[in-house]
Design an enzyme around this catalytic site. Structure first.
Site, PDB file in Angstrom:
ATOM      1  N   ASP A   1       0.966  -1.341  -0.027  1.00  0.00           N
ATOM      2  CA  ASP A   1       0.045   0.036  -0.025  1.00  0.00           C
ATOM      3  C   ASP A   1       0.931   1.236  -0.006  1.00  0.00           C
ATOM      4  O   ASP A   1       1.722   1.606   0.954  1.00  0.00           O
ATOM      5  CB  ASP A   1      -1.116  -0.089   1.155  1.00  0.00           C
ATOM      6  CG  ASP A   1      -1.733   1.189   1.223  1.00  0.00           C
ATOM      7  OD1 ASP A   1      -1.478   2.183   1.945  1.00  0.00           O
ATOM      8  OD2 ASP A   1      -2.854   1.343   0.760  1.00  0.00           O
ATOM      9  N   PRO A   2       0.429   2.330  -0.856  1.00  0.00           N
ATOM     10  CA  PRO A   2       1.435   3.504  -0.887  1.00  0.00           C
ATOM     11  C   PRO A   2       1.589   4.212   0.405  1.00  0.00           C
ATOM     12  O   PRO A   2       2.590   4.837   0.695  1.00  0.00           O
ATOM     13  CB  PRO A   2       0.736   4.224  -1.971  1.00  0.00           C
ATOM     14  CG  PRO A   2      -0.082   3.223  -2.949  1.00  0.00           C
ATOM     15  CD  PRO A   2      -0.482   2.267  -1.891  1.00  0.00           C
TER      16      PRO A   2
ATOM     17  N   TYR B   1      15.113  -2.190 -22.130  1.00  0.00           N
ATOM     18  CA  TYR B   1      15.466  -1.678 -20.759  1.00  0.00           C
ATOM     19  C   TYR B   1      15.624  -0.265 -20.975  1.00  0.00           C
ATOM     20  O   TYR B   1      15.327   0.670 -19.960  1.00  0.00           O
ATOM     21  CB  TYR B   1      16.834  -2.308 -20.728  1.00  0.00           C
ATOM     22  CG  TYR B   1      17.677  -1.476 -19.663  1.00  0.00           C
ATOM     23  CD1 TYR B   1      17.601  -1.731 -18.598  1.00  0.00           C
ATOM     24  CD2 TYR B   1      18.723  -0.708 -20.237  1.00  0.00           C
ATOM     25  CE1 TYR B   1      18.280  -0.907 -17.590  1.00  0.00           C
ATOM     26  CE2 TYR B   1      19.547   0.260 -19.495  1.00  0.00           C
ATOM     27  CZ  TYR B   1      19.371  -0.007 -17.961  1.00  0.00           C
ATOM     28  OH  TYR B   1      20.103   0.658 -17.035  1.00  0.00           O
TER      29      TYR B   1
ATOM     30  N   LYS C   1      13.794   2.611 -18.540  1.00  0.00           N
ATOM     31  CA  LYS C   1      14.453   3.556 -17.839  1.00  0.00           C
ATOM     32  C   LYS C   1      13.946   4.982 -18.081  1.00  0.00           C
ATOM     33  O   LYS C   1      14.034   5.897 -17.260  1.00  0.00           O
ATOM     34  CB  LYS C   1      15.874   3.455 -17.993  1.00  0.00           C
ATOM     35  CG  LYS C   1      16.796   2.210 -17.210  1.00  0.00           C
ATOM     36  CD  LYS C   1      16.549   2.146 -16.170  1.00  0.00           C
ATOM     37  CE  LYS C   1      17.460   3.346 -15.269  1.00  0.00           C
ATOM     38  NZ  LYS C   1      17.409   3.476 -13.907  1.00  0.00           N
TER      39      LYS C   1
END
Length: 324
Positions: free
Chosen positions: A62-63, A146, A150
């Site tokens: 949970d944030p 990738y 990013k």
């Protein structure tokens, strides 16, 4: 003594991905600068001495709970050196390089006190810009998954900073090497080959391949500069500013490892092993902004980084699969 315990109430530097290559060296630099360090990693092994190990998975949970866990550490600096890199699926790349960053930004934004966020990005985010030195104003044109993830993570941080939700910057770095370079990388893998089977090494074709290399300890120094800078550009290039011939770099590592012993036999393998993101990586970074805003410049040579890489093999450390 617990360096971030009740006896020490100074603000803490929290480093995510502390068990990885970049994170481990960032932790050491912060510790050596006298900062209490909370080292967040999935595994307890491989962390620098004097740093408090912390188990915290920002890609799940949970944030609000994640923000509470961060707040309990009393940070004034959060460094994100975590992320998915080697031998992972597309879903793991998204989870480690995008989802984790989104949750981290939300957690930092919810902290009661101002916190500086330094996010480690990648030069691969630029993609191909033929004939140009890579400046921070160039658009991102990443090719591989990738680099795409990013860049997505970088955009999360930059957007949050532009909205005033967080005080943050992204440090874009090229190929880093130095102490504890991962065995999955070209030079880290070669060093381990030389340590285990010094009579023979297997390499991909390297003729004509040039890449920018930076000592990971210079990257860690840049994190310290960003932590105390008065102004934070959204993105700052951190590198050597020049390209190196990988064949020459490999030869130098072989010389360092062999000392006065016989030269190993070299066996060439497939070329695909050299490149992680086709069409990128063959232009140097412009590091002028880092010099102007942070007062930072690379202080170590590639040879020094290779000596440090070879010396670090005497300390057995597991190579994490999901850290930068």
């Amino acid at each position: 003594m617990d360096p971030v315990g009740s006896a020490d109430r100074r603000p803490t530097a929290v480093v995510l991905g502390a068990g990885g290559f970049v994170g481990r060296n960032v932790c050491a630099a912060l510790r050596d600068a006298g900062r209490p360090v909370a080292a967040v990693a999935r595994r307890a092994g491989g962390l620098p001495e004097g740093c408090r190990p912390v188990a915290l998975d920002l890609s799940r949970g949970d944030p609000a709970e994640l923000a509470g866990a961060l707040a309990a550490l009393r940070p004034d600096l959060v460094v994100n050196a975590a992320g998915a890199l080697w031998n992972v699926t597309d879903d793991q790349l998204t989870e480690g390089n995008v989802t984790l960053v989104e949750r981290l930004v939300d957690a930092v934004a919810a902290l009661p006190e101002p916190v500086r966020l330094v996010h480690i990005g990648s030069a691969y985010e630029y993609g191909a810009h033929p004939g140009k030195k890579l400046t921070e104003t160039l658009p991102g044109r990443p090719v591989g998954r990738y680099a795409q993830t990013k860049l997505a993570g970088t955009r999360v941080v930059v957007r949050a900073a532009a909205l005033g939700r967080v005080s943050a910057t992204v440090l874009r770095i090229p190929i880093a090497l130095g102490p504890f370079t991962p065995g999955d990388s070209l030079l880290g893998g070669l060093a381990r080959q030389l340590a285990e089977h010094p009579a023979e090494v297997r390499l991909p074709p390297l003729d004509g391949v040039r890449r920018e290399l930076v000592d990971v300890r210079d990257v860690a120094d840049a994190v310290l500069c960003a932590a105390r800078a008065d102004r934070l550009p959204p993105i700052v290039n951190i590198g050597s500013g020049a390209l190196a011939r990988l064949a020459d770099t490999v030869d130098e590592l072989i010389r360092i490892a062999g000392a006065d012993g016989p030269a190993p036999e070299t066996v060439r393998g497939p070329a695909t092993a050299v490149r992680r993101d086709a069409g990128a990586g063959d232009r140097p970074l412009d590091i002028g902004l880092a010099r102007r805003e942070f007062g930072w410049a690379p202080a170590r040579t590639v040879t020094e980084a290779l000596h440090a890489l070879w010396g670090s093999l005497r300390v057995p450390v597991p190579t994490p699969r999901h850290h930068i």
